[in-house]
Design an enzyme around this catalytic site. Sequence first.
Site, short mmCIF file in Angstrom:
data_model
loop_
_atom_site.label_atom_id
_atom_site.label_comp_id
_atom_site.label_asym_id
_atom_site.label_seq_id
_atom_site.Cartn_x
_atom_site.Cartn_y
_atom_site.Cartn_z
N TYR A 108 5.82 -0.03 -6.35
CA TYR A 108 4.46 0.05 -6.87
C TYR A 108 4.50 -0.71 -8.38
O TYR A 108 3.45 -1.43 -8.78
CB TYR A 108 3.54 1.24 -6.70
CG TYR A 108 3.20 1.56 -5.25
CD1 TYR A 108 1.96 0.54 -4.92
CD2 TYR A 108 3.93 2.18 -4.37
CE1 TYR A 108 1.67 0.76 -3.54
CE2 TYR A 108 3.38 2.06 -2.94
CZ TYR A 108 2.35 1.31 -2.65
OH TYR A 108 2.07 1.41 -1.37
N ASP A 131 -5.69 -4.78 -5.31
CA ASP A 131 -5.09 -5.36 -6.68
C ASP A 131 -6.40 -5.58 -7.80
O ASP A 131 -6.16 -6.04 -9.01
CB ASP A 131 -4.88 -7.07 -6.23
CG ASP A 131 -5.96 -8.01 -5.77
OD1 ASP A 131 -7.22 -7.45 -5.95
OD2 ASP A 131 -5.68 -8.63 -4.87
N HIS A 174 -9.09 0.87 0.53
CA HIS A 174 -7.49 1.35 0.36
C HIS A 174 -7.04 1.74 -0.79
O HIS A 174 -5.81 1.76 -1.09
CB HIS A 174 -6.54 0.18 1.11
CG HIS A 174 -6.67 -0.20 2.44
ND1 HIS A 174 -6.07 -1.21 3.24
CD2 HIS A 174 -7.08 0.59 3.50
CE1 HIS A 174 -6.41 -1.18 4.57
NE2 HIS A 174 -7.13 0.00 4.59
N CYS A 189 -2.45 12.54 -9.04
CA CYS A 189 -1.58 13.47 -9.20
C CYS A 189 -1.30 14.19 -7.81
O CYS A 189 -2.37 14.39 -6.99
CB CYS A 189 -2.06 14.68 -10.02
SG CYS A 189 -0.76 15.90 -9.94
#
Length: 268
Positions: free
Chosen positions: A93, A132, A147, A155
């Site tokens: 990521y 994005d 998504h 967290c």
Amino acid sequence: MQGEFGPLVEGSSIRYSQKTMSDMNDQEQAISKAAGVVRSARRLAALTGAGISAESGLQTFRGAGGLWEGHRVEEVATPHAFRRDPAFVWRFYNLRRANLAKVAPNPGHQALVHLEERWGADAFTLVTQNVDGLHFAAGSQNVLEIHGTLRRVRCSGCDRTEDRGVEALPDLPRCEACGELLRPDVVWFQESLPPGIWERAERAVSEADCLLVVGTSAVVYPAAGLIDVARWHGATVVEVNSEPTGAAVDVVLRGPAGRLLPELVRRL
Ligand code: OAD
């Protein structure tokens, strides 16, 4: 001699075959038809996928075999992978977040901004599977990021979310409030969509007279199911994709979204 679709110079090698000519005719008919459908729609919705960001320089999921360092994305983007090896998942990521700093929206994103401006944010909903943030960066406002987004972290302990943009994060970033590991605020395989967002997406497509389906392979559910929801409620579905998909749609515009969406908008 100037042919209908460009130069047909006697004796030159620039000649369109019969097949190319008929493809061009089909494309012309399809884009005219799509423009008519969009023009007459009272409410519009769009469902976008990774393909709309391809011309910004971001790789699609299923392009290049959908592999990252030899792993299928479905093996990296899961709660199980994060429990087993969070540093590995964060590496994936963090690379994707770093890529975001290098890319910008393209004319495909901008064409959708134009549609929102013309229809108004109440009558145009953009549902995206992309994480994005390029639709917001382009200026779209009524965007449902079903998504999640790479620009936000959550967290894994206290669930607090925070916008971190594209700033570089450590390999194992921790929550300032409770000290637990942070995770990207994206939906992983085997996870549910964020609460409420699905209902909003479903409502938007069921109320739309036309759904534009742009740059998605339409194989990941529940997102792909929005196409059926739209058709079930009577919407005409226009697909814009550079490759054939198995989606059940009414009009197909075959080619890059960065070219076809602006062309569609020009014809409205
Ligand atoms: P895919 O990678 O599955 O599909 C991208 C689609 O874009 C393909 O159908 C391509 O033919 C098309 N495409 C590529 N370049 C294009 C261009 N320039 N113009 C138009 N179309 C183009 O990506 P998604 O359908 O977005 O989910 O994938 C859906 C979900 O699967 C993602 O949101 C992600 C992934 O696993 C999660 O992470 C939960």
